[in-house]
Design a protein around this motif. Structure first.
Motif, mmCIF file in Angstrom:
data_model
loop_
_atom_site.group_PDB
_atom_site.id
_atom_site.type_symbol
_atom_site.label_atom_id
_atom_site.label_comp_id
_atom_site.label_asym_id
_atom_site.label_seq_id
_atom_site.Cartn_x
_atom_site.Cartn_y
_atom_site.Cartn_z
ATOM 1 N N ALA A 99 0.829 -1.208 0.000
ATOM 2 C CA ALA A 99 0.000 0.000 0.000
ATOM 3 C C ALA A 99 0.862 1.256 0.000
ATOM 4 C CB ALA A 99 -0.910 -0.006 1.222
ATOM 5 N N ALA A 100 2.059 1.136 0.566
ATOM 6 C CA ALA A 100 2.943 2.297 0.660
ATOM 7 C C ALA A 100 3.878 2.403 -0.546
ATOM 8 C CB ALA A 100 3.772 2.220 1.938
ATOM 9 N N SER A 101 3.865 1.383 -1.423
ATOM 10 C CA SER A 101 4.793 1.361 -2.551
ATOM 11 C C SER A 101 4.086 1.654 -3.876
ATOM 12 C CB SER A 101 5.473 -0.012 -2.622
ATOM 13 O OG SER A 101 4.514 -1.005 -2.900
ATOM 14 N N TRP A 102 4.891 1.705 -4.920
ATOM 15 C CA TRP A 102 4.385 1.911 -6.278
ATOM 16 C C TRP A 102 4.642 0.645 -7.091
ATOM 17 C CZ3 TRP A 102 2.486 6.626 -8.549
ATOM 18 C CH2 TRP A 102 2.403 7.702 -7.646
ATOM 19 N N GLU A 103 3.921 0.516 -8.189
ATOM 20 C CA GLU A 103 4.134 -0.596 -9.098
ATOM 21 C C GLU A 103 3.781 -0.186 -10.514
ATOM 22 O OE1 GLU A 103 0.048 -3.118 -9.399
ATOM 23 O OE2 GLU A 103 1.383 -3.684 -7.756
ATOM 24 N N ALA A 104 4.150 -1.046 -11.481
ATOM 25 C CA ALA A 104 3.766 -0.802 -12.869
ATOM 26 C C ALA A 104 2.257 -0.997 -13.000
ATOM 27 C CB ALA A 104 4.503 -1.759 -13.799
ATOM 28 N N PRO A 105 1.585 -0.278 -13.906
ATOM 29 C CA PRO A 105 0.122 -0.360 -14.024
ATOM 30 C C PRO A 105 -0.396 -1.635 -14.673
ATOM 31 C CG PRO A 105 1.004 1.107 -15.689
ATOM 32 C CD PRO A 105 2.151 0.764 -14.797
ATOM 33 N N VAL A 106 0.475 -2.406 -15.341
ATOM 34 C CA VAL A 106 0.106 -3.698 -15.920
ATOM 35 C C VAL A 106 1.208 -4.700 -15.600
ATOM 36 C CG1 VAL A 106 -1.420 -2.897 -17.769
ATOM 37 C CG2 VAL A 106 1.055 -2.926 -18.137
ATOM 38 N N ASP A 107 0.841 -5.980 -15.589
ATOM 39 C CA ASP A 107 1.816 -7.003 -15.213
ATOM 40 C C ASP A 107 2.725 -7.433 -16.356
ATOM 41 O OD1 ASP A 107 0.898 -7.038 -12.581
ATOM 42 O OD2 ASP A 107 -0.633 -8.557 -13.013
ATOM 43 N N LYS A 108 2.135 -7.772 -17.493
ATOM 44 C CA LYS A 108 2.925 -8.225 -18.646
ATOM 45 C C LYS A 108 2.737 -7.236 -19.791
ATOM 46 C CE LYS A 108 2.599 -13.124 -17.444
ATOM 47 N NZ LYS A 108 2.186 -14.470 -17.903
ATOM 48 N N SER A 223 0.829 18.720 -17.319
ATOM 49 C CA SER A 223 1.675 18.728 -16.114
ATOM 50 C C SER A 223 2.448 17.408 -15.942
ATOM 51 C CB SER A 223 0.810 18.970 -14.868
ATOM 52 O OG SER A 223 -0.139 17.918 -14.692
ATOM 53 N N ALA A 224 2.571 16.655 -17.037
ATOM 54 C CA ALA A 224 3.213 15.343 -16.949
ATOM 55 C C ALA A 224 4.726 15.444 -16.762
ATOM 56 C CB ALA A 224 2.898 14.529 -18.195
ATOM 57 N N ILE A 225 5.273 14.461 -16.021
ATOM 58 C CA ILE A 225 6.720 14.311 -15.876
ATOM 59 C C ILE A 225 7.083 12.911 -16.359
ATOM 60 C CG2 ILE A 225 6.834 15.923 -13.930
ATOM 61 C CD1 ILE A 225 6.969 13.526 -12.050
ATOM 62 N N ASN A 226 8.371 12.634 -16.488
ATOM 63 C CA ASN A 226 8.795 11.329 -16.995
ATOM 64 C C ASN A 226 8.362 10.216 -16.032
ATOM 65 O OD1 ASN A 226 10.236 9.000 -17.773
ATOM 66 N ND2 ASN A 226 11.904 10.233 -18.624
ATOM 67 N N PRO A 227 7.421 9.359 -16.453
ATOM 68 C CA PRO A 227 6.910 8.329 -15.544
ATOM 69 C C PRO A 227 7.914 7.223 -15.242
ATOM 70 C CG PRO A 227 5.981 8.025 -17.722
ATOM 71 C CD PRO A 227 6.732 9.323 -17.763
ATOM 72 N N VAL A 228 8.772 6.911 -16.207
ATOM 73 C CA VAL A 228 9.771 5.859 -15.991
ATOM 74 C C VAL A 228 10.791 6.300 -14.942
ATOM 75 C CG1 VAL A 228 11.589 4.489 -17.067
ATOM 76 C CG2 VAL A 228 9.468 4.928 -18.316
ATOM 77 N N SER A 229 11.250 7.537 -15.051
ATOM 78 C CA SER A 229 12.205 8.057 -14.075
ATOM 79 C C SER A 229 11.576 8.158 -12.690
ATOM 80 C CB SER A 229 12.707 9.444 -14.510
ATOM 81 O OG SER A 229 13.392 9.361 -15.734
ATOM 82 N N TYR A 230 10.302 8.560 -12.665
ATOM 83 C CA TYR A 230 9.624 8.689 -11.380
ATOM 84 C C TYR A 230 9.475 7.323 -10.713
ATOM 85 C CZ TYR A 230 6.247 9.629 -7.769
ATOM 86 O OH TYR A 230 5.637 9.708 -6.543
ATOM 87 N N LEU A 231 9.020 6.314 -11.471
ATOM 88 C CA LEU A 231 8.852 4.985 -10.900
ATOM 89 C C LEU A 231 10.192 4.401 -10.452
ATOM 90 C CD1 LEU A 231 6.207 3.333 -13.268
ATOM 91 C CD2 LEU A 231 5.865 4.227 -10.959
ATOM 92 N N LYS A 232 11.251 4.694 -11.197
ATOM 93 C CA LYS A 232 12.581 4.215 -10.810
ATOM 94 C C LYS A 232 12.990 4.785 -9.461
ATOM 95 C CE LYS A 232 17.319 3.813 -12.520
ATOM 96 N NZ LYS A 232 18.248 4.159 -13.635
ATOM 97 N N ALA A 233 12.645 6.068 -9.242
ATOM 98 C CA ALA A 233 12.941 6.695 -7.951
ATOM 99 C C ALA A 233 12.140 6.053 -6.825
ATOM 100 C CB ALA A 233 12.636 8.193 -8.028
ATOM 101 N N GLU A 234 11.017 5.419 -7.183
ATOM 102 C CA GLU A 234 10.183 4.717 -6.203
ATOM 103 C C GLU A 234 10.513 3.220 -6.187
ATOM 104 O OE1 GLU A 234 8.224 6.009 -4.076
ATOM 105 O OE2 GLU A 234 8.127 8.078 -4.808
ATOM 106 N N HIS A 235 11.669 2.853 -6.755
ATOM 107 C CA HIS A 235 12.159 1.474 -6.762
ATOM 108 C C HIS A 235 11.340 0.543 -7.631
ATOM 109 C CE1 HIS A 235 14.672 2.892 -3.497
ATOM 110 N NE2 HIS A 235 13.580 3.239 -2.821
ATOM 111 N N VAL A 236 10.732 1.089 -8.669
ATOM 112 C CA VAL A 236 9.997 0.268 -9.642
ATOM 113 C C VAL A 236 10.699 0.411 -10.983
ATOM 114 C CG1 VAL A 236 7.811 -0.129 -10.810
ATOM 115 C CG2 VAL A 236 7.816 0.668 -8.437
ATOM 116 N N HIS A 237 11.222 -0.695 -11.475
ATOM 117 C CA HIS A 237 11.953 -0.674 -12.765
ATOM 118 C C HIS A 237 11.112 -1.362 -13.816
ATOM 119 C CE1 HIS A 237 15.678 0.686 -10.765
ATOM 120 N NE2 HIS A 237 15.290 -0.101 -9.765
ATOM 121 N N ILE A 238 10.824 -0.639 -14.900
ATOM 122 C CA ILE A 238 9.994 -1.208 -15.961
ATOM 123 C C ILE A 238 10.805 -1.316 -17.255
ATOM 124 C CG2 ILE A 238 7.877 -0.326 -14.941
ATOM 125 C CD1 ILE A 238 7.913 1.927 -16.949
#
Length: 238
Positions: A99-108, A223-238
């Motif tokens: 609940a406190a973390s982030w993840e990719a919006p789809v699995d595969k 108002s979009a920012i780079n989503p890949v970089s943001y998720l990486k900062a949240e320890h989610v690598h896609i």
């Protein structure tokens, strides 16, 4: 006359001795018999005592075995209870962490158009990250939050997005999901990380089935920012 008396007197001691011998023999036999009976009686008592001791030992061994079995069962029950509590605690901790973390919006998925890409399909540069997935793929909330936009026409951001959803997160960021075939949430709904919010599609300005995903600093387009970089900062690598 005197000879006869002498003869009788000489026989008396002999008879006396014979009688004594008989009595002695009888007494001896009696003593032997008594000793044998006493021995036999002693043997019987010893056997009975030995049997009683053996039975007592057997009962004691059974009691010890039963005690050990009961202790083992109690220990096993306690161990299982402890394992159950540990598993429940780990599950709760994992749920809390998720609940406190982030993840990719789809699995595969297969990554297609990336943030900042130029091209005729966009008024300016690409504002998000595209995930190429079949129509009907489950779309999940990338993070817990509250739905602030949901509907057709980009949920108010324009027809290019098709059906879309925008979620506001506690840290002030927003996630956007577009080109959906079906929306499964309403404005005001609270969602958790990983919760199903929609199905992917090919609506709006789309060249093929995919999910368009953005991270924004406001709920609105631009108002979009780079989503890949943001998720990486949240320890989610896609």
């Amino acid at each position: 006359m005197s000879k006869r008396v002498t003869f009788q007197q000489s026989r008396r001691p002999s008879m006396s001795r014979a009688s004594g011998a008989v009595v002695a023999a009888g007494l001896g036999a009696s003593m032997v018999f008594g000793a044998g009976a006493a021995f036999a009686s002693g043997t019987t008592d010893t056997a009975a005592l030995a049997g009683a001791v053996t039975a007592a030992d057997s009962v004691a061994q059974q009691a010890t075995a039963q005690g050990k079995a009961a202790a083992a069962a109690k220990a096993d029950k306690a161990e299982k209870a402890a394992a159950g509590k540990k598993a429940a605690a780990e599950k709760k901790a994992a749920a809390k962490k998720k609940a406190a973390s982030w993840e990719a919006p789809v699995d595969k998925y297969v990554l297609s158009a990336t943030y900042g890409t130029g091209g005729a399909r966009w008024a300016s540069k690409h504002s998000g990250q595209d995930f190429a997935v079949p129509i009907g793929t489950k779309v999940e909330a990338a993070h817990s939050g509250r739905v602030v936009k949901a509907g057709p026409n980009g949920a108010g951001d324009g027809p290019a997005y098709g059906n879309a959803v925008v979620i506001k997160h506690a840290n002030g960021k927003y996630s956007q999901y577009a080109h959906l075939s079906k929306i499964g949430v309403n404005v005001g709904d609270r969602v958790k990380t990983g919760e199903k919010i929609a199905l992917s599609g090919n609506t709006g300005n789309s060249s093929g089935p995919h999910l368009h995903f953005e991270i924004r600093t406001s709920p609105n387009y631009g108002s979009a920012i780079n989503p890949v970089s943001y998720l990486k900062a949240e320890h989610v690598h896609i």
